[in-house]
Design a protein around this motif. Structure first.
Motif, PDB file in Angstrom:
ATOM      1  N   SER A  72     -18.326  13.663  -9.198  1.00 39.17           N
ATOM      2  CA  SER A  72     -19.818  13.057  -9.364  1.00 39.17           C
ATOM      3  C   SER A  72     -20.393  13.358  -8.026  1.00 39.17           C
ATOM      4  O   SER A  72     -20.099  13.135  -6.673  1.00 39.17           O
ATOM      5  CB  SER A  72     -19.677  11.313  -9.357  1.00 39.17           C
ATOM      6  OG  SER A  72     -20.898  10.893  -9.430  1.00 39.17           O
ATOM      7  N   THR A  79     -21.616  12.215 -13.429  1.00 31.68           N
ATOM      8  CA  THR A  79     -20.072  12.397 -13.663  1.00 31.68           C
ATOM      9  C   THR A  79     -19.859  13.552 -14.502  1.00 31.68           C
ATOM     10  O   THR A  79     -20.396  13.564 -15.881  1.00 31.68           O
ATOM     11  CB  THR A  79     -19.597  11.161 -13.599  1.00 31.68           C
ATOM     12  OG1 THR A  79     -19.983  10.253 -12.683  1.00 31.68           O
ATOM     13  CG2 THR A  79     -18.080  11.130 -13.838  1.00 31.68           C
ATOM     14  N   SER A 122      -9.191   6.773  -4.349  1.00 29.99           N
ATOM     15  CA  SER A 122     -10.223   6.749  -5.351  1.00 29.99           C
ATOM     16  C   SER A 122     -10.915   5.557  -5.565  1.00 29.99           C
ATOM     17  O   SER A 122     -10.273   4.450  -5.546  1.00 29.99           O
ATOM     18  CB  SER A 122      -9.839   7.513  -6.465  1.00 29.99           C
ATOM     19  OG  SER A 122      -9.052   6.643  -7.128  1.00 29.99           O
ATOM     20  N   SER A 126     -14.064   4.984 -10.826  1.00 35.39           N
ATOM     21  CA  SER A 126     -13.564   6.491 -11.222  1.00 35.39           C
ATOM     22  C   SER A 126     -12.147   6.320 -11.855  1.00 35.39           C
ATOM     23  O   SER A 126     -12.005   7.099 -12.829  1.00 35.39           O
ATOM     24  CB  SER A 126     -13.429   7.169  -9.926  1.00 35.39           C
ATOM     25  OG  SER A 126     -14.706   7.723  -9.301  1.00 35.39           O
TER      26      SER A 126
END
Length: 197
Positions: A72, A79, A122, A126
């Motif tokens: 992204s 994304t 992350s 996501s």
């Protein structure tokens, strides 16, 4: 990414006129990968998949292992899932990945294991999105879908499919430091200067 101009030229000089006859308000815009407009990306609802290779080519023998990285740039709307080289060194703890490991056969009904790999650094959005994409785009009755967090990978299929366990980036601190550069050729030679420092 490595597409030749022939497809665009074929469309421009052949198909575009036919489409304009069918649809009076047709606007044709050429866009390059990673430079898609927000309007274009909004049609895909954060599920835009970019595969490597050529269209309509059937692999000989067994299907290859595929590794996709969730990327992204700028906003959540931008994304995309981009196919990268299927090697362990491509992994990064700050991102999420989908690993498609075909087991036998070479068609859509072949059995496979699909791993949704979530890096320890992350973000939660996501992680949630990679699970949804894996379920919607890669799951079928012949596929075993497994969601893995970093560090819980099985040795048998996951690491073997990536060519063995190799060192990979566990830090993505560079994401915290956004820098803007201006590239110019207006003075007759190429210059690069940093903006907004």
């Amino acid at each position: 990414r490595r597409a030749p101009n022939m497809g665009w030229l074929t469309f421009t000089f052949g198909l575009e006129r036919k489409f304009k006859q069918l649809c009076k308000r047709l606007e044709v815009v050429r866009t390059h990968q990673q430079q898609e407009s927000l309007k274009f990306m909004s049609h895909f609802h954060r599920r835009f998949i970019i595969r490597d290779g050529k269209r309509n080519t059937k692999p000989e023998g067994r299907l290859p292992v595929e590794l996709f990285e969730l990327r992204s740039n700028g906003s959540a709307l931008c994304t995309r899932l981009v196919q990268v080289k299927a090697e362990a060194s491509q992994l990064n703890s700050a991102f999420c990945y989908i690993l498609n490991v075909p087991l036998e056969g070479n068609n859509e009904t072949s059995s496979a294991i699909v791993y949704a790999w979530i890096g320890t650094k992350s973000d939660a959005d996501s992680a949630r999105l990679i699970e949804q994409i894996a379920e919607e785009k890669f799951n079928n009755p012949w596929v075993s879908l497994q969601v893995l967090t970093e560090g819980s990978e099985p040795d048998n299929f996951f690491w073997v499919a990536l060519g063995g366990r190799k060192p990979y980036d566990t830090d993505a601190a560079y994401l915290n430091y956004t820098r803007l550069f201006r590239c110019s050729n207006e003075k007759g030679y190429f210059t690069v200067s940093e903006k907004c420092t």
